[in-house]
Design a protein around this motif. Structure first.
Motif, mmCIF file in Angstrom:
data_model
loop_
_atom_site.group_PDB
_atom_site.id
_atom_site.type_symbol
_atom_site.label_atom_id
_atom_site.label_comp_id
_atom_site.label_asym_id
_atom_site.label_seq_id
_atom_site.Cartn_x
_atom_site.Cartn_y
_atom_site.Cartn_z
ATOM 1 N N MET A 1 0.840 -1.188 0.000
ATOM 2 C CA MET A 1 0.000 0.000 0.000
ATOM 3 C C MET A 1 0.880 1.244 0.000
ATOM 4 O O MET A 1 1.712 1.410 0.886
ATOM 5 N N HIS A 2 0.696 2.086 -1.024
ATOM 6 C CA HIS A 2 1.363 3.382 -1.088
ATOM 7 C C HIS A 2 0.357 4.452 -0.656
ATOM 8 O O HIS A 2 -0.767 4.496 -1.183
ATOM 9 N N VAL A 3 0.757 5.326 0.251
ATOM 10 C CA VAL A 3 -0.120 6.407 0.699
ATOM 11 C C VAL A 3 0.451 7.724 0.183
ATOM 12 O O VAL A 3 1.596 8.083 0.477
ATOM 13 N N HIS A 4 -0.350 8.431 -0.625
ATOM 14 C CA HIS A 4 0.097 9.658 -1.282
ATOM 15 C C HIS A 4 -0.856 10.808 -0.983
ATOM 16 O O HIS A 4 -2.021 10.598 -0.631
ATOM 17 N N ALA A 5 -0.340 12.010 -1.166
ATOM 18 C CA ALA A 5 -1.111 13.209 -0.839
ATOM 19 C C ALA A 5 -2.100 13.591 -1.924
ATOM 20 O O ALA A 5 -3.242 13.959 -1.633
ATOM 21 N N HIS A 6 -1.665 13.540 -3.195
ATOM 22 C CA HIS A 6 -2.463 14.057 -4.314
ATOM 23 C C HIS A 6 -2.450 13.080 -5.482
ATOM 24 O O HIS A 6 -1.507 12.290 -5.617
ATOM 25 N N PRO A 7 -3.443 13.150 -6.362
ATOM 26 C CA PRO A 7 -3.330 12.442 -7.632
ATOM 27 C C PRO A 7 -2.127 12.999 -8.406
ATOM 28 O O PRO A 7 -1.945 14.216 -8.464
ATOM 29 N N ASP A 8 -1.349 12.153 -8.942
ATOM 30 C CA ASP A 8 -0.069 12.321 -9.662
ATOM 31 C C ASP A 8 1.108 11.892 -8.808
ATOM 32 O O ASP A 8 2.140 11.477 -9.323
ATOM 33 N N ASP A 9 0.995 11.970 -7.454
ATOM 34 C CA ASP A 9 2.116 11.567 -6.609
ATOM 35 C C ASP A 9 2.440 10.084 -6.768
ATOM 36 O O ASP A 9 3.604 9.682 -6.694
ATOM 37 N N ARG A 128 9.735 15.206 6.236
ATOM 38 C CA ARG A 128 9.718 16.489 5.534
ATOM 39 C C ARG A 128 8.684 16.503 4.415
ATOM 40 O O ARG A 128 8.529 17.513 3.734
ATOM 41 N N GLY A 129 8.026 15.383 4.195
ATOM 42 C CA GLY A 129 7.018 15.297 3.145
ATOM 43 C C GLY A 129 7.595 15.098 1.756
ATOM 44 O O GLY A 129 6.860 15.193 0.772
ATOM 45 N N GLY A 130 8.914 14.829 1.661
ATOM 46 C CA GLY A 130 9.550 14.807 0.355
ATOM 47 C C GLY A 130 9.862 16.222 -0.103
ATOM 48 O O GLY A 130 10.944 16.512 -0.568
ATOM 49 N N TYR A 131 8.895 17.090 0.016
ATOM 50 C CA TYR A 131 9.082 18.541 -0.053
ATOM 51 C C TYR A 131 7.994 19.136 0.829
ATOM 52 O O TYR A 131 6.984 18.466 1.130
ATOM 53 N N PRO A 132 8.172 20.371 1.321
ATOM 54 C CA PRO A 132 7.352 20.831 2.446
ATOM 55 C C PRO A 132 5.942 21.310 2.097
ATOM 56 O O PRO A 132 5.480 22.337 2.608
ATOM 57 N N HIS A 133 5.246 20.584 1.242
ATOM 58 C CA HIS A 133 3.833 20.885 1.016
ATOM 59 C C HIS A 133 3.058 20.433 2.260
ATOM 60 O O HIS A 133 3.294 19.333 2.778
ATOM 61 N N PRO A 134 2.136 21.244 2.756
ATOM 62 C CA PRO A 134 1.416 20.857 3.975
ATOM 63 C C PRO A 134 0.699 19.512 3.855
ATOM 64 O O PRO A 134 0.597 18.772 4.843
ATOM 65 N N ASP A 135 0.196 19.177 2.668
ATOM 66 C CA ASP A 135 -0.479 17.885 2.501
ATOM 67 C C ASP A 135 0.505 16.723 2.532
ATOM 68 O O ASP A 135 0.167 15.627 2.997
ATOM 69 N N ARG A 138 1.390 16.215 6.169
ATOM 70 C CA ARG A 138 0.257 15.585 6.861
ATOM 71 C C ARG A 138 0.095 14.131 6.439
ATOM 72 O O ARG A 138 -0.245 13.271 7.256
ATOM 73 N N CYS A 139 0.350 13.851 5.165
ATOM 74 C CA CYS A 139 0.282 12.473 4.680
ATOM 75 C C CYS A 139 1.264 11.592 5.448
ATOM 76 O O CYS A 139 0.939 10.466 5.846
#
Length: 284
Positions: A1-9, A128-135, A138-139
């Motif tokens: 299971m991969h958990v991602h923030a947005h579609p495209d991630d 760090r989120g991979g990069y510091p997007h708030p989503d 949070r992910c």
């Protein structure tokens, strides 16, 4: 299971290793925390009024196309994109967005999916989120919390039968070593590197790159990854940075996707070349 923030991630982070495992018969599930409703249109060819007017539906359709290309199952966690705050100081995040939802609420939704799908391996972003997007941050927080809670019968007792995944990984997409290797390979072929300026400004963190424990060989699936990326037409410019390095150079220079093993209930020898290293193979 991969958990991602947005579609495209799911297509820009780990898609080739996903395609490799699907080809080997692994049942792969992607959880997408938000609908990407506040994302920018990064492909100039798609920057049109009718696209902006229907961005929510379009991004959902793009995700469905990428899902089919990768051969995965996919679920939406159901939260709203937080957007990328700009300004100095940055404005507050919009009310009700994913990054502001109480952690116990968002973690419970993910726990339900973990207990239903019963994955052996879970991947997400680093702290760090991979990069510091708030989503993205949070992910990370939601996934770490859900991984810890999913096997505990005292946590979210109404969210399904407890299930403890065996391994938790963070995805490491662009280390200095990888970026520099591709840069040098481009120059060696007499080609212009897209990473010259980026490397000049890079503040190296050797300890950070040393956190990588697992490199999954998946160069044969870079073509599937690229097709999944292109499915996200609002986000991916086919003439942009994602495709600036010829695929053949990528395959020869850095044919792996890289991860950090952070939690495990099984023993495996490091460095690993398989996310399932140490996990017993089910009997036929």
């Amino acid at each position: 299971m991969h958990v991602h923030a947005h579609p495209d991630d799911e297509s820009s982070k780990g898609a080739a290793s996903t395609a490799k495992y699907v080809a080997e018969g692994v049942d792969v599930h992607v959880v997408t925390c938000t609908g990407g409703e506040r994302g920018s249109v990064l492909n100039p060819k798609m920057d049109r009024p009718e696209v902006w007017e229907n961005i929510t539906e379009i991004r959902r359709e793009e995700m469905h196309r990428a899902r089919d290309i990768l051969g995965i199952r996919q679920d939406w966690l159901g939260f709203v994109d937080s957007g990328w705050p700009e300004g100095d100081p940055k404005p507050p995040l919009p009310e009700g967005c994913f990054a502001l939802v109480p952690l116990e609420e968002s973690a419970e939704r993910l726990v339900r999916l973990i207990r239903e799908f019963r994955p052996h391996v879970v991947t997400t972003y680093d702290e760090r989120g991979g990069y510091p997007h708030p989503d993205h941050i949070r992910c990370h927080e939601v996934t770490v919390a859900a991984y810890a809670a999913a096997g505990d019968p005292t946590m979210y007792p109404d969210a399904g039968e407890p299930w403890q995944p065996m391994k938790l990984y963070y995805h490491h997409g662009w280390s200095w070593a990888k970026t520099n290797a591709l840069h040098e390979a481009m120059l060696a072929h007499g080609l212009e590197s897209p990473y010259t300026e980026r490397l000049e400004k890079w503040e190296r963190e050797p300890d950070w790159d040393d956190r990588i424990t697992t490199r999954v060989p998946c160069g044969d699936y870079f073509g599937v990854r690229d097709q999944a990326l292109l499915a996200h037409a609002t986000q991916i410019d086919p003439d942009g940075m994602w495709f600036a390095i010829p695929r053949e150079i990528q395959q020869r220079t850095w044919p792996t996707e890289d991860y950090e093993l952070v939690e495990s209930t099984v023993e495996s020898e490091r460095p690993e070349d398989d996310l399932f290293a140490g996990i017993p193979t089910p009997a036929p």
